[in-house]
Enzyme design. Structure first.
Site, PDB file in Angstrom:
ATOM      1  N   LEU A  92       3.285   6.329  -2.182  1.00  0.00           N
ATOM      2  CA  LEU A  92       4.463   7.170  -2.461  1.00  0.00           C
ATOM      3  C   LEU A  92       4.575   7.475  -3.950  1.00  0.00           C
ATOM      4  O   LEU A  92       4.914   8.594  -4.337  1.00  0.00           O
ATOM      5  CB  LEU A  92       5.726   6.481  -1.931  1.00  0.00           C
ATOM      6  CG  LEU A  92       5.825   6.530  -0.402  1.00  0.00           C
ATOM      7  CD1 LEU A  92       6.859   5.549   0.112  1.00  0.00           C
ATOM      8  CD2 LEU A  92       6.159   7.935   0.081  1.00  0.00           C
ATOM      9  N   VAL A  99       0.843  -1.203   0.000  1.00  0.00           N
ATOM     10  CA  VAL A  99       0.000   0.000   0.000  1.00  0.00           C
ATOM     11  C   VAL A  99       0.878   1.254   0.000  1.00  0.00           C
ATOM     12  O   VAL A  99       0.653   2.212  -0.759  1.00  0.00           O
ATOM     13  CB  VAL A  99      -0.966   0.000   1.217  1.00  0.00           C
ATOM     14  CG1 VAL A  99      -1.760   1.296   1.262  1.00  0.00           C
ATOM     15  CG2 VAL A  99      -1.896  -1.196   1.173  1.00  0.00           C
ATOM     16  N   CYS A 100       1.897   1.242   0.835  1.00  0.00           N
ATOM     17  CA  CYS A 100       2.818   2.399   0.923  1.00  0.00           C
ATOM     18  C   CYS A 100       3.487   2.660  -0.421  1.00  0.00           C
ATOM     19  O   CYS A 100       3.696   3.819  -0.807  1.00  0.00           O
ATOM     20  CB  CYS A 100       3.910   2.126   1.951  1.00  0.00           C
ATOM     21  SG  CYS A 100       3.289   1.817   3.589  1.00  0.00           S
ATOM     22  N   THR A 101       3.835   1.609  -1.123  1.00  0.00           N
ATOM     23  CA  THR A 101       4.497   1.766  -2.422  1.00  0.00           C
ATOM     24  C   THR A 101       3.591   2.548  -3.372  1.00  0.00           C
ATOM     25  O   THR A 101       4.034   3.466  -4.073  1.00  0.00           O
ATOM     26  CB  THR A 101       4.843   0.368  -2.987  1.00  0.00           C
ATOM     27  OG1 THR A 101       5.647  -0.309  -2.036  1.00  0.00           O
ATOM     28  CG2 THR A 101       5.584   0.463  -4.306  1.00  0.00           C
TER      29      THR A 101
END
Ligand code: BEZ
Length: 211
Positions: A49, A44-46
């Protein structure tokens, strides 16, 4: 106690993918968005960002500096940055704090032990040029944030900081706004000479002020 709206955003020094920064100095006179990521190399973070890197020109246009934070070491960040570029089509174009000792995460209350005592939650802090916290958001790790919404909120924050107006439900930049209740009709006539639509005496809609 957790950080609240109107509090001064804590200052700190930290190592980032763009070198060491002192937060307040790095912000300068700009608005800022500080947002946390539970951990590096998480899916999810990928996506978050990569999307934020895509939106960077929109943040720039509004005079807003963005900075991410994850509780990992700097060498780990560099490898992750390669993955973000390859999978999301947008390379990191803003700093990512390497908060391996969780100094910043603890300062901002980004670790919620009853959710996880090793990862941060998804926190967002919007900070004004006066270094005060203007908005906070907290999402759980499994739910990606909506960065278009963060831009929308910044539009509202910047508008309402400058004019005596508030923004109604689902407002988007360019829509009519609300004259705040503390402005009398008499004063409103001077501030909004073009007039307004009063649905109720307390609910007065007016064209969005320019500038
Ligand atoms: C993620 O960033 O993909 C993630 C992190 C923690 C739990 C679930 C998802």
């Amino acid at each position: 106690m957790s950080l609240q709206l109107g509090d001064t955003a804590p200052d700190f020094t930290a190592e980032t993918t763009e070198g060491q920064i002192q937060f307040h100095q790095w912000l300068g006179d700009s608005w800022g968005v500080l947002f946390s990521h539970p951990k590096n190399f998480t899916p999810v973070c990928t996506t978050e960002l990569g999307y934020t890197a895509k939106l960077k020109p929109e943040f720039d246009r509004r005079g807003v500096k963005v900075i991410g934070i994850s509780v990992d070491a700097i060498d780990n960040h560099d490898k992750w940055a390669d993955d973000i570029k390859e999978t999301q089509g947008h390379a990191l174009n803003f700093p990512l704090i390497a908060d391996h000792d969780r100094k910043v995460a603890n300062l901002y209350g980004m670790i919620h032990p009853n959710a996880s005592d090793t990862m941060t939650v998804r926190s967002v802090f919007v900070i004004g040029p006066d270094k005060k916290v203007k908005l906070t958001l907290t999402y759980p790790a499994a739910t990606g944030r909506n960065f278009d919404e963060i831009l929308r909120v910044i539009d509202s924050l910047q508008l309402t900081a400058k004019h005596q107006v508030a923004t109604p439900v689902n407002w988007a930049n360019g829509d009519d706004v609300i004259i705040v209740p503390s402005v009398s009709d008499e004063d409103a006539k001077k501030k909004f000479p073009q007039g307004w639509k009063a649905l109720r005496p307390y609910l007065r809609l007016v064209e969005q002020p320019k500038g």
